[in-house]
Scaffold this active site. Structure first.
Site, PDB file in Angstrom:
ATOM      1  N   GLY A  11      36.186  29.062  34.685  1.00 30.01           N
ATOM      2  CA  GLY A  11      36.925  29.955  35.587  1.00 30.01           C
ATOM      3  C   GLY A  11      36.657  31.400  35.190  1.00 30.01           C
ATOM      4  CE1 TYR A  12      38.357  35.012  39.542  1.00 30.37           C
ATOM      5  CE2 TYR A  12      40.099  33.414  39.106  1.00 30.37           C
ATOM      6  CZ  TYR A  12      39.344  34.160  39.999  1.00 30.37           C
ATOM      7  OH  TYR A  12      39.580  34.035  41.340  1.00 30.37           O
ATOM      8  CE  LYS A  37      39.945  19.783  36.255  1.00 35.83           C
ATOM      9  NZ  LYS A  37      41.397  19.724  36.114  1.00 35.83           N
ATOM     10  CD  GLU A 168      48.161  36.139  47.847  1.00 32.96           C
ATOM     11  OE1 GLU A 168      47.654  35.334  47.049  1.00 32.96           O
ATOM     12  OE2 GLU A 168      47.686  37.272  48.065  1.00 32.96           O
ATOM     13  CG  ASP A 295      46.587  31.441  33.949  1.00 29.09           C
ATOM     14  OD1 ASP A 295      46.260  32.641  33.908  1.00 29.09           O
ATOM     15  OD2 ASP A 295      46.972  30.882  34.994  1.00 29.09           O
ATOM     16  CB  ALA A 311      42.249  36.395  38.922  1.00 34.40           C
ATOM     17  CE  LYS A 373      44.212  38.398  47.336  1.00 28.65           C
ATOM     18  NZ  LYS A 373      45.136  37.402  47.001  1.00 28.65           N
TER      19      LYS A 373
END
Ligand code: NAD
Length: 392
Positions: A11-12, A37, A168, A295, A311, A373
């Site tokens: 991820g990030y 994964k 959102e 996280d 993120a 955004k």
């Protein structure tokens, strides 16, 4: 001799750790392996749009193989089963094991269900591309089913949690459902779309003007808010609320909170409420050969409160870790993590949004916030592309 950097998670935090480490370390100095994964790096900040078909899967699921091609970074698509800190060995679901000299844990977070009976079994989540695809297919099926049977539970949609994820998503659903209903011959007035929030308001901690804007904007588009009411139980067809009332529904999306990744809690590293405690260089305080990004870690801000798991923080952590891997291998000075907050940007559907920008905390609403955004997503993509071309 070449060291082995093993990075868990693409991820990030994981991707940026890998790319940044490779920017400073040649393949002779360090072998880098990323385990993930899924075959894709997922732009999870845009999943709410994928969940209603307002974006293609290709835009949010970027093939890791392609992103890492030509970078001398090994990629293994597999699931981490155990992290053995003493023997410095990670076991994957396939049975493959990896030893490491330095480990980066960037496995993200998990959905928190807070022990609410039936919730995990009877709700959708929005944490991956697969989750988003499942929601999209299910919502469409429910409307089709309603057109045939007029069973009200099929036209009732409940989003549990009024944090940024829930808001959102409900914004996208509010914009998408009228069109879907038209297409399927259903009167949109028959649809009930709820946000259920346990706290005294949605978006707790946000400026009052943003909360007000979000709520009114969404109410105008048909969202019903049940505020100060916790979900206490869910069955296949019913959501139970704290005041004893119920909602009959065949769709609950649970966005009520996140918690540390259970692999992190189980591996013996020092944790604070399930997230790894790290030093300012983002190394585990109990195991300095382990770096933790995103996280999976808890990073304290200047006021002694943890930074929110976002993120923008995860990718900046990845960059600090990538540099510190090099610094620690080479005996160069390490870098303290010093995040730059570009602000909070949240969409309220296709054409509305709220944003707090930069150190000045400039507030934006409406289209300018939506565009910000969009721009921040483009900025991230061009940043990782920049890193590809910069790598050693
Ligand atoms: P969250 O923890 O921020 O929000 C969850 C919400 O669910 C809370 O408001 C909570 O009161 C509510 N809730 C909890 N239990 C409940 C119950 N039983 N019944 C009803 N409501 C209940 O979780 P999130 O929205 O997934 O966000 C997680 C993190 O990711 C946050 O730090 C957030 O800032 C970040 N995030 C950021 C963005 C963005 O920047 N655009 C988008 C999504 C998430």
């Amino acid at each position: 001799m070449s060291k082995h950097i093993l990075i868990l998670g693409g991820g990030y935090g994981g991707l940026l750790s890998a790319l940044t480490a490779r920017k400073y370390l040649t393949p002779e100095e360090a072998t880098i392996t990323v385990v993930n994964k899924t075959p894709s790096h997922q732009i999870i900040t845009e999943l709410h749009r994928l969940a209603v078909g307002n974006l293609t899967e290709q835009a949010v699921a970027l093939p890791l193989e392609k992103l890492l091609r030509g970078k001398d970074i090994n990629l293994r698509i597999d699931t981490v089963e155990t992290i053995g800190l003493d023997e410095k060995r990670v076991v994957l679901k396939s049975g493959i094991t990896y030893n490491y000299d330095a480990l980066v844990i960037a496995l993200g977070s998990e959905t928190a269900y807070f022990g609410i009976p039936g919730l995990q079994e009877n709700s959708f989540t929005l944490k991956s591309v697969d989750d988003a695809n499942r929601i999209r297919a299910h919502v469409e099926e429910r409307i089709e089913e309603y057109a045939r049977t007029k069973n009200k539970a099929d036209a009732t949609f409940v989003v549990g949690g009024g944090g940024l994820t829930g808001i959102e998503l409900v914004g996208e659903l509010a914009d998408m459902l009228p069109g879907l209903c038209r297409k399927k011959g259903v009167d949109f007035n028959d649809v009930s779309l709820y946000t259920v929030e346990a706290a005294p308001s949605i978006l707790m901690g946000f400026p009052a003007e943003h909360i007000e804007r979000a709520q009114t904007s969404l109410e105008k588009r048909g969202v019903k808010f049940l505020i100060g009411l916790a979900i206490t139980e869910a069955t296949e067809t019913t959501v139970f609320l704290k005041d004893g009332s119920t909602i009959e529904t065949n769709t609950v999306v649970w966005t009520g909170g996140v918690q540390g990744n259970s692999l992190v809690g189980a591996c013996g590293i020092e944790v604070n409420r399930g997230r790894a405690t790290v030093s300012e260089t983002l190394q585990s305080v109990s195991h300095p050969d382990v770096y933790v990004a995103g996280d999976s870690a808890v990073v304290m801000g200047p006021e002694g409160r943890p930074f929110p798991p976002t993120a923008q923080l995860a990718w900046q952590m990845g960059e600090t870790i990538g540099y510190n891997l090099f610094a620690n291998f080479k005996g160069a000075p390490t870098e303290a993590f010093n995040p730059v907050f570009s602000g909070t940007l949240a969409s309220l559907g296709r054409k509305d949004g709220i944003a707090t920008i930069g150190a000045s905390q400039t507030r934006l609403k409406g289209l300018p916030a939506s565009l910000m955004k969009e721009a921040s997503n483009v900025r991230y993509l061009s940043h990782i592309n920049g890193l590809f071309s910069l790598a050693y």
